[in-house]
Design a protein around this motif. Sequence first.
Motif, PDB file in Angstrom:
ATOM      1  N   MET A   1      20.440  29.377 -35.824  1.00  0.00           N
ATOM      2  CA  MET A   1      20.854  30.671 -35.305  1.00  0.00           C
ATOM      3  C   MET A   1      21.483  30.558 -33.916  1.00  0.00           C
ATOM      4  SD  MET A   1      20.674  33.329 -37.123  1.00  0.00           S
ATOM      5  CE  MET A   1      20.003  33.768 -38.675  1.00  0.00           C
ATOM      6  N   VAL A   2      21.011  29.601 -33.125  1.00  0.00           N
ATOM      7  CA  VAL A   2      21.574  29.437 -31.783  1.00  0.00           C
ATOM      8  C   VAL A   2      23.068  29.145 -31.883  1.00  0.00           C
ATOM      9  CG1 VAL A   2      21.511  28.071 -29.664  1.00  0.00           C
ATOM     10  CG2 VAL A   2      19.379  28.734 -30.756  1.00  0.00           C
ATOM     11  N   LEU A   3      23.442  28.311 -32.847  1.00  0.00           N
ATOM     12  CA  LEU A   3      24.868  28.001 -33.033  1.00  0.00           C
ATOM     13  C   LEU A   3      25.648  29.276 -33.360  1.00  0.00           C
ATOM     14  CD1 LEU A   3      27.214  26.030 -33.229  1.00  0.00           C
ATOM     15  CD2 LEU A   3      26.568  25.632 -35.623  1.00  0.00           C
ATOM     16  N   HIS A   4      25.099  30.117 -34.224  1.00  0.00           N
ATOM     17  CA  HIS A   4      25.773  31.383 -34.543  1.00  0.00           C
ATOM     18  C   HIS A   4      25.948  32.244 -33.297  1.00  0.00           C
ATOM     19  CE1 HIS A   4      26.050  31.090 -38.886  1.00  0.00           C
ATOM     20  NE2 HIS A   4      24.793  30.657 -38.930  1.00  0.00           N
ATOM     21  N   LEU A   5      24.936  32.280 -32.446  1.00  0.00           N
ATOM     22  CA  LEU A   5      25.049  33.079 -31.220  1.00  0.00           C
ATOM     23  C   LEU A   5      26.086  32.496 -30.269  1.00  0.00           C
ATOM     24  CD1 LEU A   5      21.352  34.133 -30.545  1.00  0.00           C
ATOM     25  CD2 LEU A   5      23.227  35.520 -31.454  1.00  0.00           C
ATOM     26  N   LYS A   6      26.191  31.180 -30.215  1.00  0.00           N
ATOM     27  CA  LYS A   6      27.237  30.557 -29.381  1.00  0.00           C
ATOM     28  C   LYS A   6      28.630  30.916 -29.924  1.00  0.00           C
ATOM     29  CE  LYS A   6      24.854  26.838 -27.074  1.00  0.00           C
ATOM     30  NZ  LYS A   6      24.857  27.514 -25.795  1.00  0.00           N
ATOM     31  N   ILE A   7      28.778  30.849 -31.243  1.00  0.00           N
ATOM     32  CA  ILE A   7      30.065  31.201 -31.866  1.00  0.00           C
ATOM     33  C   ILE A   7      30.391  32.673 -31.597  1.00  0.00           C
ATOM     34  CG2 ILE A   7      31.229  31.542 -34.085  1.00  0.00           C
ATOM     35  CD1 ILE A   7      29.623  29.016 -35.057  1.00  0.00           C
ATOM     36  N   ILE A   8      29.413  33.552 -31.820  1.00  0.00           N
ATOM     37  CA  ILE A   8      29.610  34.982 -31.556  1.00  0.00           C
ATOM     38  C   ILE A   8      29.955  35.188 -30.083  1.00  0.00           C
ATOM     39  CG2 ILE A   8      28.418  37.209 -31.383  1.00  0.00           C
ATOM     40  CD1 ILE A   8      26.942  36.411 -34.007  1.00  0.00           C
ATOM     41  N   GLY A   9      29.257  34.493 -29.203  1.00  0.00           N
ATOM     42  CA  GLY A   9      29.524  34.613 -27.772  1.00  0.00           C
ATOM     43  C   GLY A   9      30.969  34.273 -27.433  1.00  0.00           C
ATOM     44  N   LEU A  10      31.449  33.162 -27.957  1.00  0.00           N
ATOM     45  CA  LEU A  10      32.840  32.759 -27.688  1.00  0.00           C
ATOM     46  C   LEU A  10      33.839  33.770 -28.260  1.00  0.00           C
ATOM     47  CD1 LEU A  10      32.627  28.904 -28.270  1.00  0.00           C
ATOM     48  CD2 LEU A  10      32.892  30.116 -26.084  1.00  0.00           C
ATOM     49  N   ILE A  11      33.561  34.257 -29.463  1.00  0.00           N
ATOM     50  CA  ILE A  11      34.455  35.245 -30.071  1.00  0.00           C
ATOM     51  C   ILE A  11      34.476  36.526 -29.238  1.00  0.00           C
ATOM     52  CG2 ILE A  11      34.805  36.752 -32.077  1.00  0.00           C
ATOM     53  CD1 ILE A  11      33.641  34.419 -33.797  1.00  0.00           C
ATOM     54  N   LEU A  12      33.315  36.970 -28.790  1.00  0.00           N
ATOM     55  CA  LEU A  12      33.253  38.203 -27.995  1.00  0.00           C
ATOM     56  C   LEU A  12      33.957  38.045 -26.651  1.00  0.00           C
ATOM     57  CD1 LEU A  12      29.630  39.441 -28.775  1.00  0.00           C
ATOM     58  CD2 LEU A  12      31.788  40.435 -29.567  1.00  0.00           C
ATOM     59  N   ILE A  13      33.794  36.895 -26.027  1.00  0.00           N
ATOM     60  CA  ILE A  13      34.491  36.650 -24.760  1.00  0.00           C
ATOM     61  C   ILE A  13      36.002  36.676 -24.985  1.00  0.00           C
ATOM     62  CG2 ILE A  13      34.963  34.885 -22.999  1.00  0.00           C
ATOM     63  CD1 ILE A  13      31.895  34.171 -23.250  1.00  0.00           C
ATOM     64  N   ALA A  14      36.460  36.025 -26.048  1.00  0.00           N
ATOM     65  CA  ALA A  14      37.894  36.033 -26.367  1.00  0.00           C
ATOM     66  C   ALA A  14      38.368  37.454 -26.665  1.00  0.00           C
ATOM     67  CB  ALA A  14      38.172  35.113 -27.552  1.00  0.00           C
ATOM     68  N   LEU A  15      37.578  38.190 -27.426  1.00  0.00           N
ATOM     69  CA  LEU A  15      37.936  39.572 -27.754  1.00  0.00           C
ATOM     70  C   LEU A  15      38.040  40.426 -26.495  1.00  0.00           C
ATOM     71  CD1 LEU A  15      38.439  41.741 -29.904  1.00  0.00           C
ATOM     72  CD2 LEU A  15      35.963  42.045 -30.042  1.00  0.00           C
ATOM     73  N   ALA A  16      37.124  40.232 -25.577  1.00  0.00           N
ATOM     74  CA  ALA A  16      37.174  40.982 -24.316  1.00  0.00           C
ATOM     75  C   ALA A  16      38.448  40.658 -23.547  1.00  0.00           C
ATOM     76  CB  ALA A  16      35.943  40.666 -23.471  1.00  0.00           C
ATOM     77  N   LEU A  17      38.809  39.395 -23.513  1.00  0.00           N
ATOM     78  CA  LEU A  17      40.004  38.987 -22.772  1.00  0.00           C
ATOM     79  C   LEU A  17      41.288  39.517 -23.416  1.00  0.00           C
ATOM     80  CD1 LEU A  17      38.962  35.356 -21.793  1.00  0.00           C
ATOM     81  CD2 LEU A  17      38.990  37.410 -20.339  1.00  0.00           C
ATOM     82  N   VAL A  18      41.282  39.680 -24.734  1.00  0.00           N
ATOM     83  CA  VAL A  18      42.451  40.217 -25.430  1.00  0.00           C
ATOM     84  C   VAL A  18      42.763  41.642 -24.964  1.00  0.00           C
ATOM     85  CG1 VAL A  18      43.250  40.995 -27.720  1.00  0.00           C
ATOM     86  CG2 VAL A  18      42.293  38.718 -27.440  1.00  0.00           C
ATOM     87  N   HIS A  19      41.746  42.354 -24.495  1.00  0.00           N
ATOM     88  CA  HIS A  19      41.962  43.717 -24.004  1.00  0.00           C
ATOM     89  C   HIS A  19      42.981  43.761 -22.860  1.00  0.00           C
ATOM     90  CE1 HIS A  19      38.467  44.725 -26.418  1.00  0.00           C
ATOM     91  NE2 HIS A  19      38.693  46.001 -26.188  1.00  0.00           N
ATOM     92  N   ILE A  20      43.178  42.653 -22.182  1.00  0.00           N
ATOM     93  CA  ILE A  20      44.141  42.596 -21.075  1.00  0.00           C
ATOM     94  C   ILE A  20      45.542  42.958 -21.547  1.00  0.00           C
ATOM     95  CG2 ILE A  20      45.286  41.010 -19.451  1.00  0.00           C
ATOM     96  CD1 ILE A  20      42.519  39.532 -19.288  1.00  0.00           C
ATOM     97  N   ILE A  21      45.875  42.577 -22.774  1.00  0.00           N
ATOM     98  CA  ILE A  21      47.237  42.838 -23.263  1.00  0.00           C
ATOM     99  C   ILE A  21      47.408  44.212 -23.900  1.00  0.00           C
ATOM    100  CG2 ILE A  21      47.670  40.371 -23.625  1.00  0.00           C
ATOM    101  CD1 ILE A  21      47.496  41.031 -26.699  1.00  0.00           C
ATOM    102  N   PHE A  22      46.337  44.956 -24.077  1.00  0.00           N
ATOM    103  CA  PHE A  22      46.418  46.249 -24.759  1.00  0.00           C
ATOM    104  C   PHE A  22      47.467  47.198 -24.165  1.00  0.00           C
ATOM    105  CE2 PHE A  22      42.160  46.792 -27.210  1.00  0.00           C
ATOM    106  CZ  PHE A  22      42.392  45.602 -27.872  1.00  0.00           C
TER     107      PHE A  22
END
Length: 131
Positions: A1-22
């Motif tokens: 599960m820790v690996l899943h949380l790391k993957i989710i964490g990276l995806i969420l960070i990337a998703l947050a950064l994508v908001h810059i281009i909105f």
Amino acid sequence: MVLHLKIIGLILIALALVHIIFPRYFNWKVELKPLSLINRQMVTVHTFFIALTVFLMGLLCFTSGVEIIETKLGNKLALGFGVFWSIRAFIQFFVYSVKLWKSKTFETIVHIIFSILWLYFSTIFLMIFFK
């Protein structure tokens, strides 16, 4: 599960950064111009805080997976995150109009990817809580 949380964490960070281009991608200078000043500013401020929340959620998942899984507080956070992303998945399917993506290749791909992500996030967080 820790690996899943790391993957989710990276995806969420990337998703947050994508908001810059909105603002540019969605042409907010033109699209929001007819709105009143308060509504224009609410769109931009709320977008900033959504991005910040998603970024911090991602950072927490990436850096504190063990604590989320193994502590009572972490489990409560997992439940909250699971409910949050479950509601987001519901909105993906039942609030956004099909007209936004149907018969549009790029938009359909984005719809499918985000549908999968919201369901993945919901499943992992709820599995942590209900383990």
